[in-house]
Design an enzyme around this catalytic site. Sequence first.
Site, PDB file in Angstrom:
ATOM      1  N   LYS A   1       0.838  -1.195   0.000  1.00 17.42           N
ATOM      2  CA  LYS A   1       0.000   0.000   0.000  1.00 17.42           C
ATOM      3  C   LYS A   1       0.883   1.258   0.000  1.00 17.42           C
ATOM      4  O   LYS A   1       1.939   1.249   0.632  1.00 17.42           O
ATOM      5  CB  LYS A   1      -0.848   0.032   1.278  1.00 17.42           C
ATOM      6  CG  LYS A   1      -2.058  -0.883   1.264  1.00 17.42           C
ATOM      7  CD  LYS A   1      -2.891  -0.705   2.525  1.00 17.42           C
ATOM      8  CE  LYS A   1      -4.007  -1.724   2.598  1.00 17.42           C
ATOM      9  NZ  LYS A   1      -5.032  -1.564   1.554  1.00 17.42           N
TER      10      LYS A   1
ATOM     11  N   ARG B   1     -10.443 -11.329   1.295  1.00 16.28           N
ATOM     12  CA  ARG B   1     -11.323 -12.307   0.650  1.00 16.28           C
ATOM     13  C   ARG B   1     -10.701 -13.706   0.667  1.00 16.28           C
ATOM     14  O   ARG B   1     -11.423 -14.698   0.644  1.00 16.28           O
ATOM     15  CB  ARG B   1     -11.658 -11.838  -0.781  1.00 16.28           C
ATOM     16  CG  ARG B   1     -10.485 -11.733  -1.689  1.00 16.28           C
ATOM     17  CD  ARG B   1     -10.812 -10.927  -2.948  1.00 16.28           C
ATOM     18  NE  ARG B   1     -10.844  -9.476  -2.692  1.00 16.28           N
ATOM     19  CZ  ARG B   1     -11.147  -8.564  -3.605  1.00 16.28           C
ATOM     20  NH1 ARG B   1     -11.465  -8.926  -4.837  1.00 16.28           N
ATOM     21  NH2 ARG B   1     -11.157  -7.281  -3.297  1.00 16.28           N
TER      22      ARG B   1
HETATM   23  N1  BES Z   1      -8.303  -3.669   4.002  1.00 15.69           N
HETATM   24  C1  BES Z   1      -8.419  -3.225   2.662  1.00 15.69           C
HETATM   25  C2  BES Z   1      -9.700  -2.456   2.377  1.00 15.69           C
HETATM   26  C3  BES Z   1      -9.882  -1.131   3.095  1.00 15.69           C
HETATM   27  C4  BES Z   1      -9.574   0.044   2.453  1.00 15.69           C
HETATM   28  C5  BES Z   1     -10.422  -1.069   4.351  1.00 15.69           C
HETATM   29  C6  BES Z   1      -9.776   1.262   3.092  1.00 15.69           C
HETATM   30  C7  BES Z   1     -10.625   0.124   4.988  1.00 15.69           C
HETATM   31  C8  BES Z   1     -10.306   1.289   4.354  1.00 15.69           C
HETATM   32  C9  BES Z   1      -8.375  -4.429   1.699  1.00 15.69           C
HETATM   33  O1  BES Z   1      -7.661  -5.519   2.117  1.00 15.69           O
HETATM   34  C10 BES Z   1      -7.788  -3.931   0.421  1.00 15.69           C
HETATM   35  O2  BES Z   1      -6.683  -3.487   0.449  1.00 15.69           O
HETATM   36  N2  BES Z   1      -8.544  -4.014  -0.657  1.00 15.69           N
HETATM   37  C11 BES Z   1      -8.100  -3.554  -1.926  1.00 15.69           C
HETATM   38  C12 BES Z   1      -8.616  -4.510  -2.974  1.00 15.69           C
HETATM   39  C13 BES Z   1      -8.036  -4.298  -4.334  1.00 15.69           C
HETATM   40  C14 BES Z   1      -6.561  -4.656  -4.340  1.00 15.69           C
HETATM   41  C15 BES Z   1      -8.787  -5.154  -5.311  1.00 15.69           C
HETATM   42  C16 BES Z   1      -8.668  -2.162  -2.172  1.00 15.69           C
HETATM   43  O3  BES Z   1      -9.789  -1.901  -1.747  1.00 15.69           O
HETATM   44  O4  BES Z   1      -7.954  -1.331  -2.730  1.00 15.69           O
HETATM   45 ZN    ZN Z   2      -5.568  -5.385   1.621  1.00 17.91          ZN
END
Ligand code: BES
Ligand code: ZN
Length: 480
Positions: free
Chosen positions: A254, A328
């Site tokens: 991230k 997921r």
């Molecule tokens: N934990 C995150 C989602 C999230 C984002 C929670 C902001 C709370 C606040 C999740 O694991 C994630 O990173 N999802 C990605 C998915 C993508 C790579 C398809 C996302 O939402 O960017």
């Molecule tokens: Zn994630």
Amino acid sequence: MKNVLSIAIKQTKNNQTNAQASVVFVIDKNLKHHFINEKQLKEFDYKGEGVFFAQETKTLYIGIDRIDPDCLREAGCIAVRYFKNLNYENFKIGIYGDEKCMYALVLGIYLGTYQFDKYKSSKKENALKQVFIVNEGYDKNFKLPEEDVIIRAQIIAQAMSDVRDVVNMIPYEATPEFLTKWSKQIAKIHKLECNIFGKKELKKEKMNAFLAVNRASINDPYLIHLSYKPKKAKTKIVLVGKGLTYDCGGLSLKPADFMVTMKADKSGGCAVIGILQAVASLKLPVEVHGIVGATENMIGGDAYKPDDVLFSREGKSIEVRNTDAEGRLVLADCLSYAQDLNPDYLIDFATLTGACVVGLGEYTSGIMGYNKDLKDRFETLALQSGELVAQLPFNKHLEKLVESKIADICNVASSRYGGAITAGIFLGAFIRKEFREKWLHIDIAGPAFVEKDWDVNTYGASAAGVRAGIEFINDIALRG
Ligand code: BES
Ligand code: ZN
Ligand code: ZN
């Protein structure tokens, strides 16, 4: 944090309650009311914040839109925060609306006391000890709330405050192992069964998707299984929670700004544990199981990679194209385990996608699933509980987007649009035919962590999902 505030119900005549101050709600945000003269408002430099404290009568006027549970819950919270800041020991408040209104007001009062100062070296002493709910004849038609209304609100506020505390804890302390300890403690107090699966059991269960997410972490993964089995239960509800104690994104790292707050990626798992605590305290006649997939998603030489293919517990192979879509993967294996318990209802709570926050905003959770009636029911009850929710619909076109060329399914969609729904669809692929109509997925990514105070929420974790989950289980207990 233990709730220290006590709420006393008093039937008094002619202002006999000896309180340091009182609260009056005015049904006008601009506080235009015969109680308050405009000169006073001007003198005190009232700027239209909806709150005005008249010094000589020690009365706090709070402007509300209308008398309903949502407005009263928030107003109760505002009143407590106001007097807490001024170091008052107590205040009194009249009766407004029906029992539902009074329950909401009391819950708001309890939630207003929440503060998180675990990591502050000087802790602010909480002077506010008591709130009196009084019937001083403002309106004879209003009935004082029964004691059980107060107890119910207290149980739910306590569960929410415990969940907030754990979610707010730093990732160095709130590890997967810490979540197992917290769960065991709750199990002991409330006489729940608590089964913990460590790495060895997870391997035996073939939870390879879950294990892959954990691989680069120095902290072991755990699957926590709490069960509450009252004797006369007719219905079995299984809750599943995403318990990522930290999500740095893995190798699909991230960006710095997006990584902060990812300690809150355990919110779904913590909500499930909190719901079990409340359901057991309330002694609801429903069998409830809570399953939490607890792990970190880290980076390192042994990290799982984009391009890997994982073989999930359910037997489906998963192509990994983004290691940040880890929730997921953990949930797929946990949902597989959950279905073996043969639930009548299966609900998962997860901070699953940023896309859900983009789509619905920071205040609203997304409801997904295949059963329209069940989604409607959950939506109604969640809204009634004071949580904001909205349905996000699946469709066959979006379903195509998670197809993989080399495995049975891909962990990210081929389009960047509709990310919350395609994540839900991914989970749906791990739900067996016989449970499709019984399953709901709740994406709490928006409201789980609060950056700026809103409603009954203050900076940090909100305990999203707790009130909605309890309201749903309570409704099942009442109506089947
Ligand atoms: N934990 C995150 C989602 C999230 C984002 C929670 C902001 C709370 C606040 C999740 O694991 C994630 O990173 N999802 C990605 C998915 C993508 C790579 C398809 C996302 O939402 O960017
Ligand atoms: Zn994630
Ligand atoms: Zn995550």
